[in-house]
Design an enzyme around this catalytic site. Structure first.
Site, PDB file in Angstrom:
ATOM      1  N   CYS A 107      26.900  97.009  -0.781  1.00  0.00           N
ATOM      2  CA  CYS A 107      27.437  95.678  -1.059  1.00  0.00           C
ATOM      3  C   CYS A 107      26.640  94.593  -0.334  1.00  0.00           C
ATOM      4  O   CYS A 107      25.421  94.556  -0.398  1.00  0.00           O
ATOM      5  CB  CYS A 107      28.922  95.660  -0.692  1.00  0.00           C
ATOM      6  SG  CYS A 107      29.818  94.172  -1.187  1.00  0.00           S
ATOM      7  N   GLY A 108      27.309  93.698   0.353  1.00  0.00           N
ATOM      8  CA  GLY A 108      26.651  92.569   1.000  1.00  0.00           C
ATOM      9  C   GLY A 108      25.625  92.954   2.035  1.00  0.00           C
ATOM     10  O   GLY A 108      24.713  92.172   2.332  1.00  0.00           O
TER      11      GLY A 108
END
Length: 201
Positions: A107-108
């Site tokens: 993800c991020g």
């Protein structure tokens, strides 16, 4: 009792971390002989996940040495896109990769690695290609449309793929191999009842 620290996996935790993204990986690592220790920005300061889970990290990021670790796992978090607060974790990932110790980012955290230049020249994935493009990184040619990607010592995945992410992590560390790894994935990704018997045979 002497603990083999090189089998220990380190999970990065920080405020707003996405607690659902690494549960499959850490649970099954622990069950297959890889202790999991949490690493936070500072020692003794509790961090709070997106889901409200509160964790007091086992050690501070500055105290983490790649020589004492089997892998660094970086979770997604709102803070990856809110400034430079988590940049030290990406810098630590650079240390790990330079030392030949695997890094797994989901993800991020993939955007954090992109900003650090760690995706340039490596195959990788994330949520979508334009999410990473917005970081200004130069690794766009290496973006792969896949659930999870392993390129040498680097594993990447998008936010909706915690099971595929775990498969790559478990396989990279040898927690499961071959047919067992395939059965594990089929059980948790596809809900294949036959896979349960294969996994526990």
């Amino acid at each position: 009792m002497i603990v083999d620290t090189t089998s220990t996996v380190h999970l990065a935790v920080y405020d707003t971390f996405a607690d659902w993204e690494t549960g499959y990986a850490t649970a099954w690592l622990a069950r297959t002989g890889h202790p999991v220790r949490t690493v936070g920005p500072t020692a003794g300061r509790t961090v709070t996940a997106i889901g409200g889970l509160r964790i007091q990290p086992d050690l501070a990021l500055d105290d983490l040495d790649p020589r004492d670790s089997a892998m660094l796992i970086l979770t997604g978090a709102d803070l990856w896109d809110a400034g430079d607060e988590l940049a030290p974790f990406a810098a630590k990932a650079r240390e790990f990769l330079a030392a030949g110790v695997p890094v797994a980012a989901i993800c991020g955290a993939t955007a954090g690695l992109a900003r650090e230049g760690l995706l340039d020249g490596r195959k990788h994935t994330s949520a979508v290609s334009y999410y990473l493009a917005a970081t200004g990184y130069r690794g766009g040619d290496g973006y792969v449309e896949a659930d999870a990607v392993t390129d040498g010592d680097l594993i990447t995945a998008g936010p909706t793929e915690p099971v595929a992410f775990a498969r790559e992590v478990l396989g990279r560390l040898g927690a499961f191999e071959g047919g067992k790894l395939d059965a594990w994935y089929r059980l948790f990704h596809d809900s294949d009842p036959a896979a349960f018997e294969e996994l526990n045979a």
